[in-house]
Scaffold this motif. Structure first.
Motif, PDB file in Angstrom:
ATOM      1  N   PRO A   4       0.836  -1.210   0.000  1.00 44.34           N
ATOM      2  CA  PRO A   4       0.000   0.000   0.000  1.00 44.34           C
ATOM      3  C   PRO A   4       0.870   1.259   0.000  1.00 44.34           C
ATOM      4  CG  PRO A   4      -0.053  -1.066   2.142  1.00 44.34           C
ATOM      5  CD  PRO A   4       0.731  -1.975   1.233  1.00 44.34           C
ATOM      6  N   LEU A   5       0.426   2.267  -0.738  1.00 40.49           N
ATOM      7  CA  LEU A   5       1.136   3.541  -0.812  1.00 40.49           C
ATOM      8  C   LEU A   5       0.561   4.500   0.227  1.00 40.49           C
ATOM      9  CD1 LEU A   5       1.332   4.006  -4.684  1.00 40.49           C
ATOM     10  CD2 LEU A   5       3.158   3.259  -3.149  1.00 40.49           C
ATOM     11  N   ASP A   6       1.437   5.183   0.936  1.00 39.77           N
ATOM     12  CA  ASP A   6       1.031   6.168   1.942  1.00 39.77           C
ATOM     13  C   ASP A   6       0.251   7.284   1.238  1.00 39.77           C
ATOM     14  OD1 ASP A   6       0.905   8.314   3.747  1.00 39.77           O
ATOM     15  OD2 ASP A   6       2.881   7.900   4.578  1.00 39.77           O
ATOM     16  N   PRO A   7      -1.037   7.429   1.522  1.00 35.14           N
ATOM     17  CA  PRO A   7      -1.830   8.448   0.833  1.00 35.14           C
ATOM     18  C   PRO A   7      -1.338   9.872   1.088  1.00 35.14           C
ATOM     19  CG  PRO A   7      -3.108   7.442   2.597  1.00 35.14           C
ATOM     20  CD  PRO A   7      -1.818   6.681   2.493  1.00 35.14           C
ATOM     21  N   LEU A   8      -0.694  10.082   2.210  1.00 36.79           N
ATOM     22  CA  LEU A   8      -0.170  11.411   2.512  1.00 36.79           C
ATOM     23  C   LEU A   8       0.981  11.771   1.575  1.00 36.79           C
ATOM     24  CD1 LEU A   8      -0.682  13.723   4.496  1.00 36.79           C
ATOM     25  CD2 LEU A   8       1.102  12.774   5.927  1.00 36.79           C
ATOM     26  N   LEU A   9       1.794  10.786   1.231  1.00 38.55           N
ATOM     27  CA  LEU A   9       2.927  11.040   0.346  1.00 38.55           C
ATOM     28  C   LEU A   9       2.560  10.865  -1.125  1.00 38.55           C
ATOM     29  CD1 LEU A   9       5.849   9.384   2.317  1.00 38.55           C
ATOM     30  CD2 LEU A   9       5.124  11.772   2.269  1.00 38.55           C
ATOM     31  N   LEU A  13       2.776  17.404  -4.723  1.00 38.82           N
ATOM     32  CA  LEU A  13       3.433  18.481  -3.997  1.00 38.82           C
ATOM     33  C   LEU A  13       4.034  17.987  -2.677  1.00 38.82           C
ATOM     34  CD1 LEU A  13       4.337  21.360  -3.716  1.00 38.82           C
ATOM     35  CD2 LEU A  13       2.024  21.979  -2.979  1.00 38.82           C
ATOM     36  N   ARG A  14       3.299  17.176  -1.929  1.00 38.37           N
ATOM     37  CA  ARG A  14       3.845  16.674  -0.663  1.00 38.37           C
ATOM     38  C   ARG A  14       5.050  15.776  -0.912  1.00 38.37           C
ATOM     39  NH1 ARG A  14      -1.864  16.509   0.803  1.00 38.37           N
ATOM     40  NH2 ARG A  14      -1.929  14.311   0.239  1.00 38.37           N
ATOM     41  N   LEU A  15       4.998  14.979  -1.974  1.00 36.29           N
ATOM     42  CA  LEU A  15       6.131  14.130  -2.323  1.00 36.29           C
ATOM     43  C   LEU A  15       7.334  14.980  -2.727  1.00 36.29           C
ATOM     44  CD1 LEU A  15       7.170  11.257  -2.656  1.00 36.29           C
ATOM     45  CD2 LEU A  15       6.269  11.291  -4.998  1.00 36.29           C
ATOM     46  N   ALA A  16       7.099  16.059  -3.447  1.00 34.81           N
ATOM     47  CA  ALA A  16       8.182  16.966  -3.843  1.00 34.81           C
ATOM     48  C   ALA A  16       8.815  17.618  -2.611  1.00 34.81           C
ATOM     49  CB  ALA A  16       7.658  18.031  -4.805  1.00 34.81           C
ATOM     50  N   VAL A  17       7.997  18.044  -1.663  1.00 37.91           N
ATOM     51  CA  VAL A  17       8.514  18.660  -0.437  1.00 37.91           C
ATOM     52  C   VAL A  17       9.380  17.654   0.317  1.00 37.91           C
ATOM     53  CG1 VAL A  17       7.871  19.567   1.848  1.00 37.91           C
ATOM     54  CG2 VAL A  17       6.629  20.322  -0.202  1.00 37.91           C
ATOM     55  N   MET A  18       8.887  16.447   0.466  1.00 35.85           N
ATOM     56  CA  MET A  18       9.643  15.420   1.183  1.00 35.85           C
ATOM     57  C   MET A  18      10.941  15.090   0.458  1.00 35.85           C
ATOM     58  SD  MET A  18       8.046  14.610   3.988  1.00 35.85           S
ATOM     59  CE  MET A  18       8.542  12.958   4.455  1.00 35.85           C
ATOM     60  N   SER A  19      10.901  15.022  -0.856  1.00 34.41           N
ATOM     61  CA  SER A  19      12.105  14.733  -1.644  1.00 34.41           C
ATOM     62  C   SER A  19      13.151  15.813  -1.438  1.00 34.41           C
ATOM     63  CB  SER A  19      11.766  14.626  -3.133  1.00 34.41           C
ATOM     64  OG  SER A  19      10.911  13.544  -3.369  1.00 34.41           O
ATOM     65  N   LEU A  20      12.728  17.062  -1.449  1.00 32.96           N
ATOM     66  CA  LEU A  20      13.661  18.163  -1.199  1.00 32.96           C
ATOM     67  C   LEU A  20      14.267  18.066   0.195  1.00 32.96           C
ATOM     68  CD1 LEU A  20      11.782  21.252  -2.689  1.00 32.96           C
ATOM     69  CD2 LEU A  20      13.971  20.335  -3.467  1.00 32.96           C
ATOM     70  N   LEU A  21      13.420  17.817   1.178  1.00 38.21           N
ATOM     71  CA  LEU A  21      13.887  17.788   2.562  1.00 38.21           C
ATOM     72  C   LEU A  21      14.773  16.583   2.864  1.00 38.21           C
ATOM     73  CD1 LEU A  21      10.721  19.080   4.446  1.00 38.21           C
ATOM     74  CD2 LEU A  21      12.803  20.338   3.868  1.00 38.21           C
TER      75      LEU A  21
END
Length: 95
Positions: A4-9, A13-21
């Motif tokens: 299952p894929l984390d719906p939050l990620l 945009l949220r995935l991009a933010v996490m990737s940057l961080l």
């Protein structure tokens, strides 16, 4: 079997933010906004969702009398991001 894929990620945009961080120790809000081409309002909403989930820490301060918001990924966020990538691999290379 597909993990299952984390719906939050599983949001661009949220995935991009996490990737940057994942690649910096700390990032200013404006840097994230510039790199993701997001509007301030949309980015603010998505950053708050990540913060509420415990994936990132947000600090508000001042720099030269101007508000400064910085974001940093948490250990929970690193674990969630790595789990998301592993789950995504199950879609790329199903067994």
């Amino acid at each position: 079997m597909f993990e299952p894929l984390d719906p939050l990620l599983h949001s661009q945009l949220r995935l991009a933010v996490m990737s940057l961080l994942m690649n910096v120790e700390v990032a200013e809000f404006n840097y994230i906004k510039e790199k993701t081409n997001a509007t301030a309002g949309n980015l603010s909403v998505q950053v708050n969702k990540l913060k509420d989930a415990g994936y990132i820490a947000v600090e508000k301060s001042y720099k030269d009398n101007y508000p400064l918001t910085t974001c940093k990924i948490t250990e929970t966020g690193i674990n969630a991001f790595e789990a998301y990538l592993n789950a995504l691999r199950s879609y790329i290379k199903p067994t």
